[in-house]
Design an enzyme around this catalytic site. Structure first.
Site, PDB file in Angstrom:
ATOM      1  N   GLU A   1       0.850  -0.954   0.003  1.00 39.82           N
ATOM      2  CA  GLU A   1      -0.023   0.094   0.208  1.00 39.82           C
ATOM      3  C   GLU A   1       0.880   1.381  -0.065  1.00 39.82           C
ATOM      4  O   GLU A   1       1.871   1.305   0.649  1.00 39.82           O
ATOM      5  CB  GLU A   1      -1.039   0.212   1.351  1.00 39.82           C
ATOM      6  CG  GLU A   1      -2.000  -0.789   1.075  1.00 39.82           C
ATOM      7  CD  GLU A   1      -2.119  -1.660   2.281  1.00 39.82           C
ATOM      8  OE1 GLU A   1      -1.331  -1.634   3.185  1.00 39.82           O
ATOM      9  OE2 GLU A   1      -2.997  -2.586   2.268  1.00 39.82           O
TER      10      GLU A   1
ATOM     11  N   TYR B   1       7.528   1.916  -8.271  1.00 37.86           N
ATOM     12  CA  TYR B   1       6.915   0.552  -8.127  1.00 37.86           C
ATOM     13  C   TYR B   1       6.227   0.424  -9.608  1.00 37.86           C
ATOM     14  O   TYR B   1       6.518  -0.806  -9.996  1.00 37.86           O
ATOM     15  CB  TYR B   1       5.682   0.484  -7.286  1.00 37.86           C
ATOM     16  CG  TYR B   1       5.982   0.805  -5.858  1.00 37.86           C
ATOM     17  CD1 TYR B   1       7.261  -0.091  -5.298  1.00 37.86           C
ATOM     18  CD2 TYR B   1       5.293   1.611  -4.852  1.00 37.86           C
ATOM     19  CE1 TYR B   1       7.539   0.184  -3.946  1.00 37.86           C
ATOM     20  CE2 TYR B   1       5.742   1.792  -3.450  1.00 37.86           C
ATOM     21  CZ  TYR B   1       6.698   1.207  -2.990  1.00 37.86           C
ATOM     22  OH  TYR B   1       7.210   1.240  -1.717  1.00 37.86           O
TER      23      TYR B   1
HETATM   24  C1  LIG Z   1      10.416   5.649  -2.074  1.00 34.73           C
HETATM   25  C2  LIG Z   1      11.896   5.681  -1.753  1.00 34.73           C
HETATM   26  C3  LIG Z   1      12.152   4.070  -1.024  1.00 34.73           C
HETATM   27  C4  LIG Z   1      12.764   5.481  -3.099  1.00 34.73           C
HETATM   28  O1  LIG Z   1      14.015   5.531  -2.847  1.00 34.73           O
HETATM   29  P1  LIG Z   1      15.040   6.140  -3.788  1.00 34.73           P
HETATM   30  O2  LIG Z   1      16.447   5.615  -3.366  1.00 34.73           O
HETATM   31  O3  LIG Z   1      15.068   7.399  -3.483  1.00 34.73           O
HETATM   32  O4  LIG Z   1      14.796   5.702  -5.153  1.00 34.73           O
HETATM   33  P2  LIG Z   1      15.557   5.571  -6.431  1.00 34.73           P
HETATM   34  O5  LIG Z   1      16.766   6.323  -6.471  1.00 34.73           O
HETATM   35  O6  LIG Z   1      15.855   4.049  -6.528  1.00 34.73           O
HETATM   36  O7  LIG Z   1      14.414   5.945  -7.582  1.00 34.73           O
HETATM   37  C5  LIG Z   1      13.814   4.967  -8.200  1.00 34.73           C
HETATM   38  C6  LIG Z   1      12.580   5.655  -8.830  1.00 34.73           C
HETATM   39  O8  LIG Z   1      11.931   6.609  -8.000  1.00 34.73           O
HETATM   40  C7  LIG Z   1      11.663   7.695  -9.023  1.00 34.73           C
HETATM   41  N1  LIG Z   1      12.212   9.011  -8.191  1.00 34.73           N
HETATM   42  C8  LIG Z   1      13.459   8.879  -7.712  1.00 34.73           C
HETATM   43  N2  LIG Z   1      13.732  10.138  -7.473  1.00 34.73           N
HETATM   44  C9  LIG Z   1      12.326  10.768  -7.707  1.00 34.73           C
HETATM   45  C10 LIG Z   1      11.981  12.299  -7.713  1.00 34.73           C
HETATM   46  N3  LIG Z   1      12.857  13.361  -7.159  1.00 34.73           N
HETATM   47  N4  LIG Z   1      10.819  12.551  -8.122  1.00 34.73           N
HETATM   48  C11 LIG Z   1      10.125  11.904  -8.535  1.00 34.73           C
HETATM   49  N5  LIG Z   1      10.119  10.240  -8.681  1.00 34.73           N
HETATM   50  C12 LIG Z   1      11.648   9.990  -8.173  1.00 34.73           C
HETATM   51  C13 LIG Z   1      11.566   7.438 -10.236  1.00 34.73           C
HETATM   52  O9  LIG Z   1      10.840   6.804 -10.945  1.00 34.73           O
HETATM   53  C14 LIG Z   1      12.951   6.527  -9.976  1.00 34.73           C
HETATM   54  O10 LIG Z   1      13.196   5.702 -11.109  1.00 34.73           O
HETATM   55  P3  LIG Z   1      14.361   6.003 -12.245  1.00 34.73           P
HETATM   56  O11 LIG Z   1      15.536   6.173 -11.663  1.00 34.73           O
HETATM   57  O12 LIG Z   1      14.337   4.834 -13.320  1.00 34.73           O
HETATM   58  O13 LIG Z   1      13.699   7.104 -12.888  1.00 34.73           O
HETATM   59  C15 LIG Z   1      12.517   6.673  -1.060  1.00 34.73           C
HETATM   60  O14 LIG Z   1      12.003   7.939  -1.611  1.00 34.73           O
HETATM   61  C16 LIG Z   1      11.992   6.809   0.464  1.00 34.73           C
HETATM   62  O15 LIG Z   1      12.592   6.052   1.453  1.00 34.73           O
HETATM   63  N6  LIG Z   1      10.673   7.437   0.803  1.00 34.73           N
HETATM   64  C17 LIG Z   1      10.270   7.399   2.121  1.00 34.73           C
HETATM   65  C18 LIG Z   1       9.562   6.480   2.614  1.00 34.73           C
HETATM   66  C19 LIG Z   1       8.471   5.893   1.526  1.00 34.73           C
HETATM   67  O16 LIG Z   1       7.879   6.764   1.036  1.00 34.73           O
HETATM   68  N7  LIG Z   1       8.592   4.750   1.299  1.00 34.73           N
HETATM   69  C20 LIG Z   1       7.490   4.022   0.484  1.00 34.73           C
HETATM   70  C21 LIG Z   1       6.196   3.715   1.280  1.00 34.73           C
HETATM   71  S1  LIG Z   1       5.141   3.067   0.399  1.00 34.73           S
END
Ligand SMILES: CC(C)(COP(=O)(O)OP(=O)(O)OC[C@H]1O[C@@H](n2cnc3c(N)ncnc32)[C@H](O)[C@@H]1OP(=O)(O)O)[C@@H](O)C(=O)NCCC(=O)NCCS
Length: 154
Positions: free
Chosen positions: A103, A115
């Site tokens: 979720e 995702y």
């Molecule tokens: C969601 C989360 C886990 C992503 O981790 P991350 O290390 O930043 O992600 P990645 O660097 O691997 O990026 C993966 C994808 O996220 C998206 N993304 C990354 N940075 C982004 C930004 N600034 N804006 C929009 N999308 C973004 C892109 O789709 C990216 O894919 P791509 O590299 O192929 O374009 C992180 O932001 C997080 O911990 N957020 C807080 C907790 C949370 O929201 N958890 C999810 C609960 S369901």
């Protein structure tokens, strides 16, 4: 990036990451209960003692439920989130799970994009599922059908 099982003594660092990255973080007890219940929980690190992310998965028969995933804010946007989700997919495949469910808040477009990019689909909406700054917020229920993927791979 390295991975190991989350231990009780990791919770203090995990909680700090959780609190720094979420407006409505899990509390300490939620992590403790999760470990006690026997959920799969991993911490990811580049150097020992420097945890940069974690993931928690509940196995329910042949389903894997991604309960929590988080990357330290200063390490976000470097592909670590994607690598952690891939680890979860590998785990789900290793236990022959047929589906991964999760979720996500409707406002969390970044996580949804991650995702979707990796192969999850939107299944349904759970109305007013989460507490929010004002009132409540919907959850988007997303799923990756591993059975279908393995069918097309064969
Ligand atoms: C969601 C989360 C886990 C992503 O981790 P991350 O290390 O930043 O992600 P990645 O660097 O691997 O990026 C993966 C994808 O996220 C998206 N993304 C990354 N940075 C982004 C930004 N600034 N804006 C929009 N999308 C973004 C892109 O789709 C990216 O894919 P791509 O590299 O192929 O374009 C992180 O932001 C997080 O911990 N957020 C807080 C907790 C949370 O929201 N958890 C999810 C609960 S369901």
């Amino acid at each position: 990036m390295n991975v190991r099982n989350m231990q009780a003594q990791d919770i203090v660092n995990v909680l700090a990451i959780e609190q720094s990255a979420n407006q409505f973080p899990w509390d300490k007890k939620s992590f403790e209960d999760s470990l006690k219940t026997g959920h799969e929980a991993w911490v990811f690190y580049e150097q020992a003692d420097d945890i940069i992310g974690f993931a928690i998965v509940q196995r329910v028969l042949d389903e894997a439920h991604l309960l929590n995933i988080c990357v330290k804010p200063t390490a976000q946007g470097r592909g670590l989130g994607k690598a952690i989700v891939q680890h979860v997919i590998d785990y789900a495949n290793s236990i022959s799970a047929v589906i991964i469910l999760l979720e996500v808040r409707r406002s969390n477009e970044r996580a949804q994009q991650l995702y979707l990019n990796i192969g999850f689909n939107e299944m349904s909406v759970r109305k007013s599922y989460y507490p929010a700054k004002e009132g409540r917020e919907d959850a988007i229920l997303m799923a990756m059908d591993l059975d279908l993927i393995s069918f097309f791979k064969e």
